[in-house]
Design a protein around this motif. Structure first.
Motif, PDB file in Angstrom:
ATOM      1  N   ASP A 126       0.864  -1.184   0.000  1.00 18.09           N
ATOM      2  CA  ASP A 126       0.000   0.000   0.000  1.00 18.09           C
ATOM      3  C   ASP A 126       0.900   1.233   0.000  1.00 18.09           C
ATOM      4  OD1 ASP A 126      -3.276   0.170   0.846  1.00 18.09           O
ATOM      5  OD2 ASP A 126      -2.135   2.049   0.847  1.00 18.09           O
ATOM      6  N   ILE A 127       0.371   2.322  -0.532  1.00 17.29           N
ATOM      7  CA  ILE A 127       1.142   3.557  -0.542  1.00 17.29           C
ATOM      8  C   ILE A 127       1.027   4.265   0.811  1.00 17.29           C
ATOM      9  CG2 ILE A 127      -0.614   5.162  -1.407  1.00 17.29           C
ATOM     10  CD1 ILE A 127       1.705   5.961  -3.486  1.00 17.29           C
ATOM     11  N   SER A 128       0.060   3.839   1.604  1.00 23.05           N
ATOM     12  CA  SER A 128      -0.194   4.473   2.901  1.00 23.05           C
ATOM     13  C   SER A 128       0.447   3.665   4.028  1.00 23.05           C
ATOM     14  CB  SER A 128      -1.716   4.572   3.119  1.00 23.05           C
ATOM     15  OG  SER A 128      -2.000   4.725   4.485  1.00 23.05           O
ATOM     16  N   GLU A 129       1.463   4.264   4.675  1.00 22.98           N
ATOM     17  CA  GLU A 129       2.136   3.570   5.785  1.00 22.98           C
ATOM     18  C   GLU A 129       1.159   3.401   6.953  1.00 22.98           C
ATOM     19  OE1 GLU A 129       4.448   1.454   8.028  1.00 22.98           O
ATOM     20  OE2 GLU A 129       5.117   1.918   6.010  1.00 22.98           O
ATOM     21  N   SER A 130       0.271   4.370   7.162  1.00 18.39           N
ATOM     22  CA  SER A 130      -0.655   4.246   8.300  1.00 18.39           C
ATOM     23  C   SER A 130      -1.659   3.109   8.063  1.00 18.39           C
ATOM     24  CB  SER A 130      -1.364   5.570   8.597  1.00 18.39           C
ATOM     25  OG  SER A 130      -1.891   6.113   7.420  1.00 18.39           O
ATOM     26  N   LEU A 193      -7.691   8.515  -0.680  1.00 15.16           N
ATOM     27  CA  LEU A 193      -6.716   7.700  -1.394  1.00 15.16           C
ATOM     28  C   LEU A 193      -7.264   6.299  -1.697  1.00 15.16           C
ATOM     29  CD1 LEU A 193      -3.721   8.049  -2.195  1.00 15.16           C
ATOM     30  CD2 LEU A 193      -3.106   7.179   0.081  1.00 15.16           C
ATOM     31  N   ALA A 194      -8.209   5.865  -0.884  1.00 13.30           N
ATOM     32  CA  ALA A 194      -8.778   4.531  -1.075  1.00 13.30           C
ATOM     33  C   ALA A 194      -9.941   4.552  -2.061  1.00 13.30           C
ATOM     34  CB  ALA A 194      -9.253   3.972   0.271  1.00 13.30           C
ATOM     35  N   LEU A 195     -10.428   5.752  -2.391  1.00  9.58           N
ATOM     36  CA  LEU A 195     -11.652   5.858  -3.188  1.00  9.58           C
ATOM     37  C   LEU A 195     -11.411   6.382  -4.589  1.00  9.58           C
ATOM     38  CD1 LEU A 195     -13.852   7.700  -0.494  1.00  9.58           C
ATOM     39  CD2 LEU A 195     -13.836   5.240  -0.960  1.00  9.58           C
ATOM     40  N   ASP A 196     -10.525   7.367  -4.711  1.00  9.13           N
ATOM     41  CA  ASP A 196     -10.474   8.220  -5.893  1.00  9.13           C
ATOM     42  C   ASP A 196      -9.794   7.536  -7.083  1.00  9.13           C
ATOM     43  OD1 ASP A 196     -10.315  10.280  -7.717  1.00  9.13           O
ATOM     44  OD2 ASP A 196      -9.838  11.781  -6.194  1.00  9.13           O
ATOM     45  N   GLY A 197     -10.593   7.222  -8.089  1.00  8.79           N
ATOM     46  CA  GLY A 197     -10.080   6.556  -9.293  1.00  8.79           C
ATOM     47  C   GLY A 197      -9.878   7.509 -10.454  1.00  8.79           C
ATOM     48  N   GLY A 198      -9.785   8.817 -10.156  1.00 13.75           N
ATOM     49  CA  GLY A 198      -9.532   9.804 -11.227  1.00 13.75           C
ATOM     50  C   GLY A 198     -10.803  10.174 -11.973  1.00 13.75           C
ATOM     51  N   ASP A 199     -10.640  10.856 -13.107  1.00 12.28           N
ATOM     52  CA  ASP A 199     -11.778  11.453 -13.822  1.00 12.28           C
ATOM     53  C   ASP A 199     -12.905  10.464 -14.119  1.00 12.28           C
ATOM     54  OD1 ASP A 199     -10.638  13.858 -13.768  1.00 12.28           O
ATOM     55  OD2 ASP A 199      -9.951  13.868 -15.869  1.00 12.28           O
ATOM     56  N   ASP A 200     -12.547   9.287 -14.658  1.00 14.30           N
ATOM     57  CA  ASP A 200     -13.607   8.331 -15.022  1.00 14.30           C
ATOM     58  C   ASP A 200     -13.601   7.095 -14.116  1.00 14.30           C
ATOM     59  OD1 ASP A 200     -11.326   7.061 -15.821  1.00 14.30           O
ATOM     60  OD2 ASP A 200     -11.950   6.736 -17.895  1.00 14.30           O
ATOM     61  N   GLY A 201     -12.794   7.116 -13.072  1.00 17.62           N
ATOM     62  CA  GLY A 201     -12.748   5.986 -12.132  1.00 17.62           C
ATOM     63  C   GLY A 201     -11.850   4.846 -12.590  1.00 17.62           C
ATOM     64  N   LEU A 202     -11.401   4.921 -13.849  1.00 12.31           N
ATOM     65  CA  LEU A 202     -10.666   3.781 -14.420  1.00 12.31           C
ATOM     66  C   LEU A 202      -9.159   3.985 -14.429  1.00 12.31           C
ATOM     67  CD1 LEU A 202     -13.058   3.246 -17.448  1.00 12.31           C
ATOM     68  CD2 LEU A 202     -12.707   1.605 -15.582  1.00 12.31           C
ATOM     69  N   GLY A 203      -8.716   5.160 -13.937  1.00 14.49           N
ATOM     70  CA  GLY A 203      -7.305   5.545 -14.048  1.00 14.49           C
ATOM     71  C   GLY A 203      -6.354   4.470 -13.559  1.00 14.49           C
ATOM     72  N   VAL A 204      -6.631   3.908 -12.379  1.00 18.00           N
ATOM     73  CA  VAL A 204      -5.674   2.964 -11.796  1.00 18.00           C
ATOM     74  C   VAL A 204      -5.582   1.680 -12.625  1.00 18.00           C
ATOM     75  CG1 VAL A 204      -5.130   1.567  -9.774  1.00 18.00           C
ATOM     76  CG2 VAL A 204      -5.967   3.883  -9.466  1.00 18.00           C
ATOM     77  N   TYR A 205      -6.700   1.216 -13.181  1.00 16.98           N
ATOM     78  CA  TYR A 205      -6.658  -0.052 -13.934  1.00 16.98           C
ATOM     79  C   TYR A 205      -5.694   0.026 -15.130  1.00 16.98           C
ATOM     80  CZ  TYR A 205     -10.886  -1.126 -11.290  1.00 16.98           C
ATOM     81  OH  TYR A 205     -11.781  -1.341 -10.278  1.00 16.98           O
ATOM     82  N   HIS A 206      -5.593   1.214 -15.728  1.00 20.67           N
ATOM     83  CA  HIS A 206      -4.693   1.361 -16.881  1.00 20.67           C
ATOM     84  C   HIS A 206      -3.243   1.082 -16.487  1.00 20.67           C
ATOM     85  CE1 HIS A 206      -7.380   2.958 -20.005  1.00 20.67           C
ATOM     86  NE2 HIS A 206      -8.090   3.412 -18.981  1.00 20.67           N
TER      87      HIS A 206
END
Ligand SMILES: C[S@@+](CC[C@H](N)C(=O)[O-])C[C@H]1O[C@@H](n2cnc3c(N)ncnc32)[C@H](O)[C@@H]1O
Length: 264
Positions: A126-130, A193-206
């Motif tokens: 995870d990118i979040s240490e906490s 950080l756990a929710l936001d998938g960018g403009d169309d929600g698909l950013g991370v999958y790319h």
């Protein structure tokens, strides 16, 4: 005041804050609280639309009991569909499989898989240490710390090619503009950080899907959670990345929930 009058007052307080399952939430609070002052405090927090999981400090997931704070996404029952999808495709549960869970949060998915696969070991990134601090506590809480490692990272960046048997992720997939329209429990209390998938929600999958292909061994299995309207684009990304047997699993509510595939 009688017990019944007090209960009715608390339920009314929750209902007037817009909480539909007021009686169920109150039952959980009554079981967790030590005295009336604590019940009052917990009911007030819930009436301020703090998630019940944050107030109680834990949440059941699969067969596990997980610690939950504002640093991690509260694991959802729908995510158990991902665990089921993977387990159905593991033909030999006693193999020494190596699993990685990208965006592990509370550790929910990785720990559920390890609890069912006694000879498997795994890594939660995870990118979040906490968030990882909570995941590590959850591994200990569920006696899985000997087989679960957690470390910070940006998705699969530091993972060598062809090194995993199973790669899973429930990435952030909500379109940025939609987040502010969600219920206050999610909008105001869950990590962005756990929710936001960018403009169309698909950013991370790319980014993630080709990375999962790279880090899996030949024959390795990938499974990712998706939003209800993301099956077609995520399936297309999986096929374009080179995955075979790309399939969709629906959740118990009949919504598209998981895309899985195998590296040839
Ligand atoms: C939707 S939550 C999933 C949490 C948990 N796996 C679950 O299913 O309950 C997404 C997770 O991805 C993590 N995350 C966000 N960006 C990341 C990145 N660039 N690299 C790794 N993890 C990231 C967030 O911190 C969050 O814990």
């Amino acid at each position: 005041m009688t017990d019944a009058t007090r209960k009715a007052r608390w339920i009314e307080q929750l209902k007037s804050a817009g909480i539909e399952e007021a009686a169920i939430d109150l039952r959980h609070i009554l079981l967790a609280a030590a005295d009336e002052a604590q019940i009052d405090d917990m009911v007030s927090r819930r009436a301020n639309r703090e998630p019940l999981s944050h107030i109680l400090g834990d949440k059941p997931f699969w067969t596990l009991d997980l610690k939950v704070t504002r640093d991690v996404l509260t694991p959802r029952a729908d995510t158990e569909t991902l665990v089921e999808t993977v387990l159905k495709q593991v033909t030999d549960r006693s193999r020494a499989l190596y699993i990685a869970d990208f965006g592990t949060g509370s550790g929910a998915i990785l720990l559920a898989l390890l609890s069912e696969l006694p000879d498997a070991a795994g890594l939660g990134v995870d990118i979040s240490e906490s968030a990882l601090e909570i995941a590590r506590e959850n591994a200990v809480r569920n006696a899985l710390q000997d087989r679960a490692t957690f470390r910070t990272g940006n998705w699969a960046e530091t993972i060598p090619d062809n090194s995993l048997d199973i790669a899973v992720s429930n990435p952030p997939y909500i379109a940025s503009a939609v987040i502010d329209t969600l219920e206050p429990e999610v909008r105001d209390h869950e990590p962005r950080l756990a929710l936001d998938g960018g403009d169309d929600g698909l950013g991370v999958y790319h980014i993630l899907i080709p990375e999962l292909f790279r880090v899996l061994k030949p024959g390795g299995l990938m499974a990712v959670e998706i939003g209800y309207d993301q099956a077609a684009p995520v399936r297309a990304l999986a096929e374009a990345a080179g995955f075979d047997d790309v399939g969709l699993t629906q959740d118990l509510g009949g919504q598209p929930r998981v895309i899985s595939g195998r590296k040839p």
